[in-house]
Each structure stands twice: as structure tokens, then as C-alpha cells.
Design a protein around this motif. Structure first.
Motif, PDB file in Angstrom:
ATOM      1  N   HIS A 142      23.532  -0.511 -15.570  1.00 48.92           N
ATOM      2  CA  HIS A 142      23.342  -0.128 -17.048  1.00 48.92           C
ATOM      3  C   HIS A 142      23.062   1.368 -17.227  1.00 48.92           C
ATOM      4  O   HIS A 142      22.099   1.864 -17.607  1.00 48.92           O
ATOM      5  CB  HIS A 142      22.225  -1.029 -17.633  1.00 48.92           C
ATOM      6  CG  HIS A 142      22.592  -2.424 -17.503  1.00 48.92           C
ATOM      7  ND1 HIS A 142      23.360  -2.895 -18.641  1.00 48.92           N
ATOM      8  CD2 HIS A 142      22.364  -3.621 -16.736  1.00 48.92           C
ATOM      9  CE1 HIS A 142      23.490  -4.074 -18.469  1.00 48.92           C
ATOM     10  NE2 HIS A 142      23.089  -4.447 -17.285  1.00 48.92           N
ATOM     11  N   CYS A 148      32.418   3.328 -17.521  1.00 46.01           N
ATOM     12  CA  CYS A 148      33.195   2.144 -17.974  1.00 46.01           C
ATOM     13  C   CYS A 148      33.308   2.221 -19.491  1.00 46.01           C
ATOM     14  O   CYS A 148      34.526   1.995 -19.954  1.00 46.01           O
ATOM     15  CB  CYS A 148      32.202   0.848 -17.583  1.00 46.01           C
ATOM     16  SG  CYS A 148      30.811   0.827 -18.248  1.00 46.01           S
ATOM     17  N   PRO A 183      31.524   2.609 -10.334  1.00 44.94           N
ATOM     18  CA  PRO A 183      31.324   3.029  -9.121  1.00 44.94           C
ATOM     19  C   PRO A 183      30.592   2.052  -8.185  1.00 44.94           C
ATOM     20  O   PRO A 183      30.386   2.005  -7.032  1.00 44.94           O
ATOM     21  CB  PRO A 183      30.483   4.398  -9.018  1.00 44.94           C
ATOM     22  CG  PRO A 183      30.206   4.845 -10.238  1.00 44.94           C
ATOM     23  CD  PRO A 183      30.761   3.622 -11.110  1.00 44.94           C
ATOM     24  N   TYR A 184      30.223   1.088  -8.790  1.00 46.75           N
ATOM     25  CA  TYR A 184      29.175  -0.021  -8.336  1.00 46.75           C
ATOM     26  C   TYR A 184      29.792  -1.390  -8.107  1.00 46.75           C
ATOM     27  O   TYR A 184      29.190  -2.406  -7.618  1.00 46.75           O
ATOM     28  CB  TYR A 184      27.896  -0.200  -8.945  1.00 46.75           C
ATOM     29  CG  TYR A 184      27.234   1.197  -9.487  1.00 46.75           C
ATOM     30  CD1 TYR A 184      26.564   2.073  -8.225  1.00 46.75           C
ATOM     31  CD2 TYR A 184      27.312   1.834 -10.421  1.00 46.75           C
ATOM     32  CE1 TYR A 184      26.097   3.219  -8.220  1.00 46.75           C
ATOM     33  CE2 TYR A 184      26.867   3.210 -10.580  1.00 46.75           C
ATOM     34  CZ  TYR A 184      26.306   3.679  -9.721  1.00 46.75           C
ATOM     35  OH  TYR A 184      25.785   5.109  -9.769  1.00 46.75           O
ATOM     36  N   ALA A 186      30.849  -3.452 -10.386  1.00 43.72           N
ATOM     37  CA  ALA A 186      29.785  -4.261 -11.216  1.00 43.72           C
ATOM     38  C   ALA A 186      30.484  -5.334 -11.994  1.00 43.72           C
ATOM     39  O   ALA A 186      29.890  -6.248 -12.344  1.00 43.72           O
ATOM     40  CB  ALA A 186      28.793  -3.786 -12.035  1.00 43.72           C
TER      41      ALA A 186
HETATM   42  S1  SF4 Z   1      27.333  -0.066 -13.133  1.00 43.46           S
HETATM   43 FE1  SF4 Z   1      29.235  -0.079 -13.567  1.00 43.46          FE
HETATM   44  S2  SF4 Z   1      29.692  -1.607 -15.327  1.00 43.46           S
HETATM   45 FE2  SF4 Z   1      27.496  -1.062 -15.377  1.00 43.46          FE
HETATM   46  S3  SF4 Z   1      27.169   0.530 -16.827  1.00 43.46           S
HETATM   47 FE3  SF4 Z   1      27.467   1.398 -14.759  1.00 43.46          FE
HETATM   48  S4  SF4 Z   1      29.755   1.857 -14.960  1.00 43.46           S
HETATM   49 FE4  SF4 Z   1      29.568   0.271 -16.364  1.00 43.46          FE
END
Ligand code: SF4
Ligand code: SF4
Length: 284
Positions: A142, A148, A183-184, A186
Motif C-alpha cells: 500500500h 501501479c 517492485p514487490y 504483490a
Molecule cells: S506494493 Fe505493488 S501493488 Fe501494492 S501499492 Fe505498491 S506498487 Fe502497488
């Protein structure tokens, strides 16, 4: 959309899901509250790698389940990575690694850089924790400056005022740009029709969260907004048997998560990328 149009859309979805899953389903539309900025803190020393958080998340958030015929695989928003214990220092960099393989991190890496940097995603020991390992859970951070969100061509993923990065599945065109820049790692993509058996479906849903998804859209952790915007903990915080997971309002100086930030040794991953994650790791 006007308030009336939003209500109509939610009513339509509730009727559809109730018929489809054979149980009374609610679709909450509760917005972010003023004065709240959600944040997460995870005690990396406490995690025992049991992955109860992974499975509780799948259940709570209506992720696709594995299908025995191979028609669908389980989607998991949380990953727990098994890492080898040990120290890493500059003077170790030349020891044990073949020359010309670049900088290596991550314990006994014997392969070219990029192959084993990420630790082990799949581990099935008889019991956890293992003596020689520690565990590193990851999910959507988050980010305060989420790449993103920046790249989404239809602006269907955005940061809500309480800091939760959400996705409106109905507008997602499945281009997966957001997945490419996160980068994670997710985000997950529904390559096929999700497999959500009726008996497993959690009927308490949120429009921007755990309502059933469809083929061709991206999904990820939403800090369980169907729970947290109503004052509850996330499913992963609730289930963790060792209390490694903490969650709360970063704007409240008395919240547990703020006290952790004030008193513990805290770090964020890939802080150099300036994504400003609101998911913190700490040690006692
Ligand atoms: S971890 Fe990835 S998906 Fe989550 S807010 Fe950051 S860039 Fe976006
Ligand atoms: S439930 Fe807690 S201890 Fe188990 S893997 Fe998740 S964070 Fe670690």
C-alpha cells in the motif's frame, strides 16, 4: 457515478451473487474514514513460517481455489519466503561464489545473480520453525507513491484517502501494466475463470475488496477493507499464532502500529525506490 447510481450497482451485484452462490451476499461500499491512514507492521523475528496468514487471507478474500482438473490454481495474495539464517557482509561476497557472477545475496547462493536472490517460495518442512531458517512474509505494501496507480491506463486502480490502494474490477482491462511495475510482486492475475466453490464463498464482501472476481482482472491485498473500515483487524492479523502481525491507524499516536514505529527498529523493503510503503518490518 451519483450516489443513486452507486446504490443501484451494489443492489444488482448483491442480487447476482446471492443467486450465483446460493447464500445471502452483501456488498459493502463503506468509504475511507477521515483522519485514518492505515499501516502495517510485521515482526520479522517472531514469524515462524506457518503460513496460516496465507490461508486465512484466501478464505476471507474469496481467492480462486485450486481445481483438481487443473482448470484453476489457487491465488494467494500473501507470500512467505523462507530465508537462510546468517550474516551478509561485503567481505563474504567473494567467498563460496564462482567468479563473474556479480553481487550475491541470500545465504548460500551458488547460481548466477538473479536466480536465487529471492529465497525459497516453496518449502514443505515437517515442522516450522526450522532451525536454520527465518521467514519473510510479503504482500501489497500500500505504497504512498504507488507505481501501479501511476501506470494504469484506465485509472481503475487508485489510492483511497485512508491509504489503501484499491482496484475496481469492473473497469480493469487486464493489461497487467500494474503487475509489471510493482517492485514487490504483490499483484495477481486471473488467467482463467476463478474457482470459488459455493460452500467456500465468504458472503460478507466489499465492492473494492473481496467480492468475487472474474477472468481477466488483476487483484491483490486490500488490507481487508471490508473488515478494517468497520473497525476490525485483517484476517492475517487475527490468525497469526505468534502475534507477528500488527495493524492500525498511522495518524493515531496511541495506535499499536505507531508505537512500533516510534520504539522499534523498523525497516521497509526497497526504500530506495521511493514508493514509501506503509508496510513496515521490525525487530524487537
Ligand atoms: S506494493 Fe505493488 S501493488 Fe501494492 S501499492 Fe505498491 S506498487 Fe502497488
Ligand atoms: S501466521 Fe504469523 S507466524 Fe505464521 S507465517 Fe504468517 S506471519 Fe508468520
Amino acid at each position: 457515478m451519483t450516489e443513486d447510481e452507486k446504490k443501484d450497482a451494489i443492489d444488482r451485484l448483491e442480487t447476482r451473487y446471492t443467486e450465483e452462490y446460493g447464500k445471502k451476499t452483501t456488498v459493502d461500499g463503506i468509504p475511507a474514514k477521515e483522519g485514518v491512514l492505515f499501516g502495517y507492521a510485521l515482526n520479522i523475528q517472531k514469524c515462524i513460517g506457518c503460513r496460516r496468514c496465507v490461508h486465512a487471507c484466501v478464505k476471507e478474500n474469496n481467492q480462486s481455489r485450486h481445481h483438481p482438473d487443473g482448470e484453476a490454481t489457487e491465488i494467494q495474495w500473501i507470500r512467505v519466503i523462507r530465508m537462510e539464517k546468517g550474516n551478509f557482509s561485503e567481505s563474504d561476497m567473494d567467498k563460496g561464489y564462482p567468479r563473474d557472477y556479480g553481487v550475491q545475496v541470500g545465504g548460500n547462493a551458488h547460481k548466477p545473480a538473479g536466480v536465487v536472490l529471492e529465497g525459497q517460495h516453496y518449502y514443505e518442512p515437517e515442522k516450522v520453525p526450522e532451525k536454520e531458517a527465518f521467514y519473510f512474509p510479503m504482500q501489497c505494501m500500500h505504497c504512498e507513491k504507488p507505481p501501479c496507480v501511476k501506470v494504469c491506463p484506465v485509472r481503475t486502480t487508485y489510492r483511497d484517502p485512508d491509504g489503501i490502494v484499491v482496484i475496481d474490477y469492473n473497469w480493469c482491462i487486464g493489461c497487467r501494466m500494474c503487475m509489471g511495475v510493482c517492485p514487490y510482486w504483490a499483484r495477481r492475475f486471473n488467467w482463467g475463470e476463478p474457482n470459488l466453490p459455493k460452500e467456500d464463498m465468504n458472503p460478507k464482501t466489499h465492492y473494492l475488496g473481496n467480492r468475487p472476481r472474474m477472468k481477466g482482472v488483476v487483484e491483490k491485498c486490500t488490507f481487508c477493507l471490508q473488515r478494517t473500515r468497520r473497525g476490525r483487524y485483517t484476517a492475517c492479523v487475527e490468525v497469526c499464532p505468534v502475534g507477528a502481525r500488527k495493524f492500525g491507524n498511522l495518524l493515531d499516536p496511541n495506535s499499536e502500529v505507531r508505537k512500533i514505529l516510534d520504539k522499534k527498529k523498523v525497516f521497509r523493503i526497497r526504500a530506495d525506490l521511493n514508493t514509501y510503503p506503509k508496510f513496515f518490518y521490525f525487530i524487537d
